[in-house]
Write a protein that holds these residues in place. Sequence first.
Motif, PDB file in Angstrom:
ATOM      1  N   SER A 213       6.917  -8.701   9.096  1.00 27.54           N
ATOM      2  CA  SER A 213       7.872  -7.801   8.470  1.00 27.54           C
ATOM      3  C   SER A 213       7.124  -6.564   7.998  1.00 27.54           C
ATOM      4  CB  SER A 213       8.564  -8.495   7.284  1.00 27.54           C
ATOM      5  OG  SER A 213       9.419  -7.608   6.601  1.00 27.54           O
ATOM      6  N   VAL A 214       7.654  -5.373   8.337  1.00 29.74           N
ATOM      7  CA  VAL A 214       6.989  -4.113   8.001  1.00 29.74           C
ATOM      8  C   VAL A 214       8.012  -3.156   7.408  1.00 29.74           C
ATOM      9  CG1 VAL A 214       5.698  -2.130   8.861  1.00 29.74           C
ATOM     10  CG2 VAL A 214       5.322  -4.396   9.872  1.00 29.74           C
ATOM     11  N   ARG A 215       7.616  -2.519   6.316  1.00 30.41           N
ATOM     12  CA  ARG A 215       8.439  -1.460   5.728  1.00 30.41           C
ATOM     13  C   ARG A 215       7.549  -0.258   5.444  1.00 30.41           C
ATOM     14  NH1 ARG A 215      11.766  -2.999   0.508  1.00 30.41           N
ATOM     15  NH2 ARG A 215      12.790  -4.303   2.082  1.00 30.41           N
ATOM     16  N   THR A 216       7.923   0.889   5.985  1.00 28.28           N
ATOM     17  CA  THR A 216       7.167   2.110   5.730  1.00 28.28           C
ATOM     18  C   THR A 216       8.068   3.306   5.990  1.00 28.28           C
ATOM     19  OG1 THR A 216       5.066   3.258   6.130  1.00 28.28           O
ATOM     20  CG2 THR A 216       6.215   2.383   8.054  1.00 28.28           C
ATOM     21  N   SER A 217       7.508   4.519   5.933  1.00 29.71           N
ATOM     22  CA  SER A 217       8.274   5.732   6.206  1.00 29.71           C
ATOM     23  C   SER A 217       7.327   6.844   6.628  1.00 29.71           C
ATOM     24  CB  SER A 217       9.075   6.164   4.968  1.00 29.71           C
ATOM     25  OG  SER A 217       8.217   6.373   3.864  1.00 29.71           O
TER      26      SER A 217
ATOM     27  N   VAL B 201       4.222  -6.547   5.231  1.00 26.65           N
ATOM     28  CA  VAL B 201       3.577  -5.288   4.866  1.00 26.65           C
ATOM     29  C   VAL B 201       4.613  -4.346   4.270  1.00 26.65           C
ATOM     30  CG1 VAL B 201       2.294  -3.274   5.675  1.00 26.65           C
ATOM     31  CG2 VAL B 201       1.870  -5.522   6.713  1.00 26.65           C
ATOM     32  N   HIS B 202       4.351  -3.879   3.042  1.00 27.01           N
ATOM     33  CA  HIS B 202       5.150  -2.825   2.419  1.00 27.01           C
ATOM     34  C   HIS B 202       4.239  -1.625   2.238  1.00 27.01           C
ATOM     35  CE1 HIS B 202       8.645  -5.313   0.529  1.00 27.01           C
ATOM     36  NE2 HIS B 202       8.363  -5.687   1.766  1.00 27.01           N
ATOM     37  N   SER B 203       4.567  -0.545   2.939  1.00 27.61           N
ATOM     38  CA  SER B 203       3.735   0.644   2.872  1.00 27.61           C
ATOM     39  C   SER B 203       4.629   1.857   2.685  1.00 27.61           C
ATOM     40  CB  SER B 203       2.908   0.798   4.154  1.00 27.61           C
ATOM     41  OG  SER B 203       2.109   1.959   4.122  1.00 27.61           O
ATOM     42  N   GLY B 204       4.095   2.876   2.082  1.00 29.55           N
ATOM     43  CA  GLY B 204       4.818   4.118   1.935  1.00 29.55           C
ATOM     44  C   GLY B 204       4.019   5.253   2.548  1.00 29.55           C
ATOM     45  N   ASN B 205       4.615   5.935   3.512  1.00 30.18           N
ATOM     46  CA  ASN B 205       3.951   7.080   4.141  1.00 30.18           C
ATOM     47  C   ASN B 205       2.612   6.718   4.761  1.00 30.18           C
ATOM     48  OD1 ASN B 205       5.682   8.044   1.738  1.00 30.18           O
ATOM     49  ND2 ASN B 205       5.516   9.883   2.991  1.00 30.18           N
ATOM     50  N   GLY B 206       2.535   5.542   5.354  1.00 34.74           N
ATOM     51  CA  GLY B 206       1.308   5.135   6.023  1.00 34.74           C
ATOM     52  C   GLY B 206       1.610   4.399   7.313  1.00 34.74           C
ATOM     53  N   SER B 207       0.819   4.625   8.350  1.00 34.76           N
ATOM     54  CA  SER B 207       1.011   3.935   9.619  1.00 34.76           C
ATOM     55  C   SER B 207       0.620   2.468   9.500  1.00 34.76           C
ATOM     56  CB  SER B 207       0.178   4.609  10.714  1.00 34.76           C
ATOM     57  OG  SER B 207      -1.202   4.512  10.420  1.00 34.76           O
TER      58      SER B 207
ATOM     59  N   ASP C  62       0.842  -1.191   0.000  1.00 46.76           N
ATOM     60  CA  ASP C  62       0.000   0.000   0.000  1.00 46.76           C
ATOM     61  C   ASP C  62       0.876   1.240   0.000  1.00 46.76           C
ATOM     62  OD1 ASP C  62      -2.332   1.500   0.064  1.00 46.76           O
ATOM     63  OD2 ASP C  62      -2.486   1.465   2.248  1.00 46.76           O
ATOM     64  N   SER C  63       0.250   2.384  -0.248  1.00 43.66           N
ATOM     65  CA  SER C  63       0.943   3.671  -0.122  1.00 43.66           C
ATOM     66  C   SER C  63      -0.061   4.732   0.300  1.00 43.66           C
ATOM     67  CB  SER C  63       1.600   4.073  -1.449  1.00 43.66           C
ATOM     68  OG  SER C  63       0.635   4.220  -2.473  1.00 43.66           O
ATOM     69  N   PHE C  64       0.406   5.676   1.128  1.00 44.77           N
ATOM     70  CA  PHE C  64      -0.406   6.814   1.560  1.00 44.77           C
ATOM     71  C   PHE C  64      -1.728   6.391   2.197  1.00 44.77           C
ATOM     72  CE2 PHE C  64       2.348   8.409  -1.802  1.00 44.77           C
ATOM     73  CZ  PHE C  64       2.932   9.501  -1.190  1.00 44.77           C
ATOM     74  N   GLY C  65      -1.673   5.318   2.964  1.00 41.91           N
ATOM     75  CA  GLY C  65      -2.857   4.903   3.706  1.00 41.91           C
ATOM     76  C   GLY C  65      -2.459   4.053   4.887  1.00 41.91           C
ATOM     77  N   SER C  66      -3.261   4.050   5.935  1.00 35.29           N
ATOM     78  CA  SER C  66      -2.964   3.251   7.123  1.00 35.29           C
ATOM     79  C   SER C  66      -3.272   1.780   6.869  1.00 35.29           C
ATOM     80  CB  SER C  66      -3.796   3.753   8.305  1.00 35.29           C
ATOM     81  OG  SER C  66      -5.187   3.604   8.036  1.00 35.29           O
ATOM     82  N   VAL C  67      -2.548   0.909   7.586  1.00 34.30           N
ATOM     83  CA  VAL C  67      -2.756  -0.533   7.504  1.00 34.30           C
ATOM     84  C   VAL C  67      -2.983  -1.045   8.925  1.00 34.30           C
ATOM     85  CG1 VAL C  67      -1.766  -2.760   6.875  1.00 34.30           C
ATOM     86  CG2 VAL C  67      -1.324  -0.752   5.443  1.00 34.30           C
ATOM     87  N   THR C  68      -4.125  -1.689   9.159  1.00 28.38           N
ATOM     88  CA  THR C  68      -4.476  -2.221  10.473  1.00 28.38           C
ATOM     89  C   THR C  68      -4.852  -3.689  10.322  1.00 28.38           C
ATOM     90  OG1 THR C  68      -5.341  -0.053  11.133  1.00 28.38           O
ATOM     91  CG2 THR C  68      -5.955  -1.942  12.490  1.00 28.38           C
ATOM     92  N   LEU C  69      -4.088  -4.578  10.981  1.00 21.05           N
ATOM     93  CA  LEU C  69      -4.282  -6.012  10.816  1.00 21.05           C
ATOM     94  C   LEU C  69      -4.289  -6.686  12.181  1.00 21.05           C
ATOM     95  CD1 LEU C  69      -1.619  -6.501   7.988  1.00 21.05           C
ATOM     96  CD2 LEU C  69      -4.075  -6.118   7.675  1.00 21.05           C
TER      97      LEU C  69
END
Length: 247
Positions: free
Chosen positions: A99-103, A82-88, A66-73
Amino acid sequence: VHSFRGDLVVNNTNGRVEAIHVEGAAELNTTFGNVRFSDVSRQTSVRANNAAIEGDKIGGPLTVQDSFGSVTLSDVQGGVDVHSGNGSVSLTNIRGAASVRTSFATVEASNVGGLLTVENSNGAVKASNTRGAQVRTSFAAAILDAISGPVQIEDQNGAVDAAISARGACQPVIIRTSFSPLRVRIDGEASYRVNARTSFGKIRTDFPLKVSGSLSNDELNGTVGSGRCDMRLSNTNGTIEILKGGS
């Protein structure tokens, strides 16, 4: 899609996706629409852009991009990637490794049955009750509690507070940060070969140490207990504290 028997694939653009009670695997893809899924009996993958993602009760491994959105699991029976960009990112009750990748956002994880791996930048990391943690972040705090496996934290310009459960087998601890305090809290029988270094700060410990070499305010080499495993702590322009649990 509700109450679907079999494997489910959804491809959407600019629209919301909801999948509830899927008796099989699920693949959910969309953009610019939120994704909600629950009670999926097998492996699940989600790919989205500019979307909030929320899922629970997954019977197999879970992959999210995902990108630019929150992820809740929550309540995942397998591992999570989880690979996310600019999201909690928020993870709760994960049976396997995570495993989590975000910024530029916060990562929170609790009750992870395997190793927690987080790669973040400009975002805080908070974790509790995991079987080990490997964390990398910058310009934000890393706060870990009740970690029962190996701990490796690399931070820049962020405070580190790591509470470690030493009630089982001894696990290595490697932590590095700068311009902020570094605290390690040990709950249980401590048994470490300690190497701690800092600059423009002091080193303090609650534990009796057998010290080797000369004594110094900014460097410490010694043994706590029987010294069964390594503890390496490094800081720049900040204090280092090795404390008993609850201190």
